[in-house]
Design an enzyme around this catalytic site. Structure first.
Site: not given
Length: 306
Positions: A19, A21, A113, A223, A273
């Protein structure tokens, strides 16, 4: 663990499902690039594609437009992200209803967040859902949705310990979550230990590894530090000296991610994913290397824009 290890097992690739995103575009140019990415990845027939959603609904309209276009113009099944930051229950329930009327049956339910960004302390809205588990409960009350939630193999940065994270995941499952998608990680042993611990806690839903193709190693390390994800020294060595060599960087990035996926396949994992960052070239190359090819015809290479 030093590096990924696998021996290609005949027929292993045929079991793999993926999948993808995406995030909603902010400008016309970003929208153009997103749709190049969507069209490039669509022939791979992913199980679903998810579209992110900002704190307090800051991207709600863009998310809805992107979801609507995926529904209207592609064969893909979209999953709408949903958060409960800076929103009361009535507002969140209205968003659920809006997506449901649009034809959305899949959601990715996240606490979200703080709108203030990294380092800000999360405070539930006084009249809102307190966390991801409460949000899953709200979705379960409104319909028979397929709900995915987050999981953190190296624990959430705000969590005091991994046990607290596992307890929260159990609450999400008890409220109706169908699968968990992990924060990205680079040590497969860490993921495997996390899954084993979740199973001992009575959590039996799929725990899907979140895979982050490394488009820019330096940006990724920053990150990762914010997310609490460890970057192994051997991985840093792979990308050493490639800051100004984007072509080799991309080749190494595709190889590293494919190795990680195939190592996980050898451990019995079948679903993955990919966090695409709205770029198709690495997810498409990685999918090719793990045996996922366009379902019909031949992909249009001209649409593989960066």
């Amino acid at each position: 663990m030093s590096q990924y290890r696998f021996s290609r097992r005949p027929g292993a690739e045929g079991r793999i499902r993926v999948s993808f995103e995406f995030f909603p575009p902010k400008t016309d140019e970003m929208e153009r690039k997103l749709w190049e990415t969507v069209k490039r990845l669509e022939p791979l027939a992913p199980a679903f594609v998810s579209v992110t959603y900002g704190a307090g609904g800051s991207t709600r309209e863009r998310t809805a437009r992107t979801i609507k276009r995926i529904l209207d113009e592609t064969s893909l099944t979209p999953a709408a992200h949903l958060t409960c930051v800076d929103a009361d229950r009535e507002a969140v329930d209205a968003v659920i209803g809006e997506f449901a009327r649009m034809g959305v049956s899949r959601f990715v339910a996240l606490r979200g967040d703080p709108a203030e960004g990294v380092g800000a302390k999360y405070q539930p809205h006084p009249n809102g859902y307190a966390n991801g588990a409460d949000l899953v409960g709200a979705l379960s009350r409104q319909g028979d949705f397929d709900v995915s939630v987050s999981a953190y193999p190296e624990k959430h940065p705000e969590s005091p310990d991994l046990a607290t994270d596992i307890d929260m995941l159990k609450r999400k499952v008890d409220n109706g979550a169908k699968r968990a998608i992990t924060q990205f990680f680079f040590d497969n042993d860490v993921y495997e230990r996390y899954v084993e611990r979740a199973r001992r806690a009575g959590i039996n839903i799929p725990i899907v590894p979140g895979i982050l193709p490394i488009h820019n190693f330096l940006q990724m390390t920053r990150f990762a530090a914010q997310c609490g994800a460890n970057v192994p020294s051997w991985l840093a060595e792979r990308f050493s000296g490639l800051d100004k060599d984007p072509v080799t960087h991309q080749l190494v990035a595709a190889a590293v991610a494919a190795e990680q996926v195939l190592d996980l396949v050898e451990r019995g994992v079948e679903d993955f994913h990919f966090y695409t960052m709205n770029r198709a070239e690495l997810p498409f190359a990685i999918s090719h290397m793990i045996g996922i090819r366009p379902s019909t015809g031949t992909a249009d290479l001209s649409s593989a824009a960066a």
